[in-house]
Scaffold this active site. Structure first.
Site, PDB file in Angstrom:
ATOM      1  N   HIS A   1       1.471   0.203 -13.312  1.00 13.25           N
ATOM      2  CA  HIS A   1       2.187  -1.048 -13.542  1.00 13.25           C
ATOM      3  C   HIS A   1       3.694  -0.768 -13.583  1.00 13.25           C
ATOM      4  CE1 HIS A   1       2.806  -5.160 -14.766  1.00 13.25           C
ATOM      5  NE2 HIS A   1       3.717  -4.700 -15.599  1.00 13.25           N
TER       6      HIS A   1
ATOM      7  N   LYS B   1     -16.774 -14.456  -9.549  1.00 16.14           N
ATOM      8  CA  LYS B   1     -16.174 -13.129  -9.653  1.00 16.14           C
ATOM      9  C   LYS B   1     -17.259 -12.056  -9.666  1.00 16.14           C
ATOM     10  CE  LYS B   1     -12.434 -11.002 -12.262  1.00 16.14           C
ATOM     11  NZ  LYS B   1     -11.310 -11.559 -11.517  1.00 16.14           N
TER      12      LYS B   1
ATOM     13  N   GLY C   1       0.786  -1.228   0.000  1.00 17.57           N
ATOM     14  CA  GLY C   1       0.000   0.000   0.000  1.00 17.57           C
ATOM     15  C   GLY C   1       0.816   1.276   0.000  1.00 17.57           C
ATOM     16  N   SER C   2       2.079   1.209  -0.445  1.00 11.88           N
ATOM     17  CA  SER C   2       2.875   2.445  -0.442  1.00 11.88           C
ATOM     18  C   SER C   2       2.331   3.460  -1.450  1.00 11.88           C
ATOM     19  CB  SER C   2       4.356   2.150  -0.703  1.00 11.88           C
ATOM     20  OG  SER C   2       4.590   1.756  -2.031  1.00 11.88           O
ATOM     21  N   ASN C   3       1.808   2.999  -2.570  1.00  9.51           N
ATOM     22  CA  ASN C   3       1.203   3.939  -3.531  1.00  9.51           C
ATOM     23  C   ASN C   3      -0.096   4.534  -2.992  1.00  9.51           C
ATOM     24  OD1 ASN C   3       2.652   4.151  -6.275  1.00  9.51           O
ATOM     25  ND2 ASN C   3       2.821   1.979  -5.740  1.00  9.51           N
TER      26      ASN C   3
ATOM     27  N   MET D   1      -3.779  -7.113  -7.185  1.00 13.64           N
ATOM     28  CA  MET D   1      -3.303  -8.230  -8.002  1.00 13.64           C
ATOM     29  C   MET D   1      -4.441  -9.143  -8.438  1.00 13.64           C
ATOM     30  SD  MET D   1      -0.224  -7.574  -8.404  1.00 13.64           S
ATOM     31  CE  MET D   1       1.230  -6.788  -7.724  1.00 13.64           C
ATOM     32  N   ARG D   2      -5.496  -8.523  -8.940  1.00 10.69           N
ATOM     33  CA  ARG D   2      -6.662  -9.311  -9.344  1.00 10.69           C
ATOM     34  C   ARG D   2      -7.212  -8.674 -10.615  1.00 10.69           C
ATOM     35  NH1 ARG D   2      -9.514 -12.880  -6.568  1.00 10.69           N
ATOM     36  NH2 ARG D   2      -8.065 -12.591  -4.856  1.00 10.69           N
TER      37      ARG D   2
ATOM     38  N   ASN E   1      -4.836   2.140 -13.509  1.00 12.53           N
ATOM     39  CA  ASN E   1      -3.882   1.213 -12.897  1.00 12.53           C
ATOM     40  C   ASN E   1      -2.458   1.749 -13.048  1.00 12.53           C
ATOM     41  OD1 ASN E   1      -2.977  -1.259 -11.699  1.00 12.53           O
ATOM     42  ND2 ASN E   1      -2.445  -2.033 -13.739  1.00 12.53           N
TER      43      ASN E   1
HETATM   44  C1  GAR Z   1       3.608  -1.373  -7.366  1.00 12.43           C
HETATM   45  O1  GAR Z   1       4.950  -1.434  -7.803  1.00 12.43           O
HETATM   46  C2  GAR Z   1       2.669  -1.494  -8.542  1.00 12.43           C
HETATM   47  O2  GAR Z   1       3.154  -0.894  -9.713  1.00 12.43           O
HETATM   48  C3  GAR Z   1       2.593  -2.992  -8.694  1.00 12.43           C
HETATM   49  O3  GAR Z   1       2.518  -3.468  -7.373  1.00 12.43           O
HETATM   50  C4  GAR Z   1       3.271  -2.603  -6.524  1.00 12.43           C
HETATM   51  C5  GAR Z   1       2.432  -2.271  -5.312  1.00 12.43           C
HETATM   52  O4  GAR Z   1       3.191  -1.609  -4.331  1.00 12.43           O
HETATM   53  N1  GAR Z   1       1.450  -3.391  -9.489  1.00 12.43           N
HETATM   54  C6  GAR Z   1       1.452  -4.435 -10.309  1.00 12.43           C
HETATM   55  O5  GAR Z   1       2.399  -5.181 -10.456  1.00 12.43           O
HETATM   56  C7  GAR Z   1       0.163  -4.638 -11.073  1.00 12.43           C
HETATM   57  N2  GAR Z   1       0.276  -5.683 -12.027  1.00 12.43           N
HETATM   58  P1  GAR Z   1       2.445  -0.904  -3.108  1.00 12.43           P
HETATM   59  O6  GAR Z   1       1.466  -1.917  -2.515  1.00 12.43           O
HETATM   60  O7  GAR Z   1       3.528  -0.575  -2.125  1.00 12.43           O
HETATM   61  O8  GAR Z   1       1.743   0.317  -3.624  1.00 12.43           O
END
Ligand code: GAR
Length: 194
Positions: free
Chosen positions: A109, A65, A12-14, A90-91, A107
């Site tokens: 990525h 789903k 959840g850092s983003n 991740m879903r 999203n």
């Molecule tokens: C991030 O690097 C994001 O880009 C990636 O998961 C990480 C989540 O980090 N997303 C994917 O790979 C999507 N396919 P966070 O939980 O610290 O925000």
């Protein structure tokens, strides 16, 4: 202001970077809800600390789903959500949410799409020996990491980078780029609605 729901499965850092950007008023929105599909994810701990409402689910406890997403949708509607922001969720998003939030799911990525889609974009670029990777922010459609690209930023993979140092560089770019792109997209939506 526009009401955001952030979907996360992990650290959840983003999510936290976005909440901070909202509090600094660089993003003109309110983070109305964190939706989590992993009830032990650290993102939920951050939400409590940041006083952002959250809901979490065990998707496997739903028969399909569609029924899972219907339940999520009820929470989004109750919270008055306008825009969904995926942040390490991740879903794959199914038709129930895609139809309800057409062009309103974003999203992030950790690669330069279309290269290295999927669940481990950073690791895949590193293992391939690429000299460059990056970050992509895109709209979500029915494919995996295929929607319209809103922004990309490159990150060099230096000879002395480890997977850990590369992850750090990518996350640092994400935490700045994602709030910026979300703000730009919010402005666009506001013009459309005006
Ligand atoms: C991030 O690097 C994001 O880009 C990636 O998961 C990480 C989540 O980090 N997303 C994917 O790979 C999507 N396919 P966070 O939980 O610290 O925000």
């Amino acid at each position: 202001p526009i009401r955001l729901a952030v979907f996360a499965s992990g650290s959840g850092s983003n999510f936290e970077a976005l909440v901070e950007a909202v509090r600094k008023q660089t993003v003109d929105a309110e983070v109305a809800l964190l939706v989590c599909d992993k009830p032990d994810a650290f993102a939920l701990t951050r939400a409590k600390r940041l006083a952002v409402p959250s809901v979490s689910f065990y998707p496997k406890q739903f028969p399909s789903k569609g029924s899972f997403e219907k339940e999520v949708l009820d929470h989004l509607e109750e919270a008055g959500v306008d825009l969904i922001v995926l942040a390490g969720y991740m879903r794959i998003i199914g038709s129930t949410l895609l139809e309800a939030f057409d062009n309103r799911i974003i999203n992030i990525h950790p690669s330069l799409l279309p290269f290295y889609p999927g669940k481990q974009g950073i690791q895949d670029a590193f293992d391939a020996g690429a000299i460059e990777t990056g970050v992509t922010v895109h709209l979500v459609d029915e494919g995996i990491d295929t929607g319209e690209i809103l922004a990309q930023e490159k990150v060099a993979i230096d000879p002395d980078d480890t997977i850990e140092s590369l992850e750090e560089k990518i996350h640092a770019v994400e935490h700045v780029l994602y709030p910026e792109v979300i703000q730009t997209y919010i402005k666009k939506l506001q013009k459309e609605y005006a």
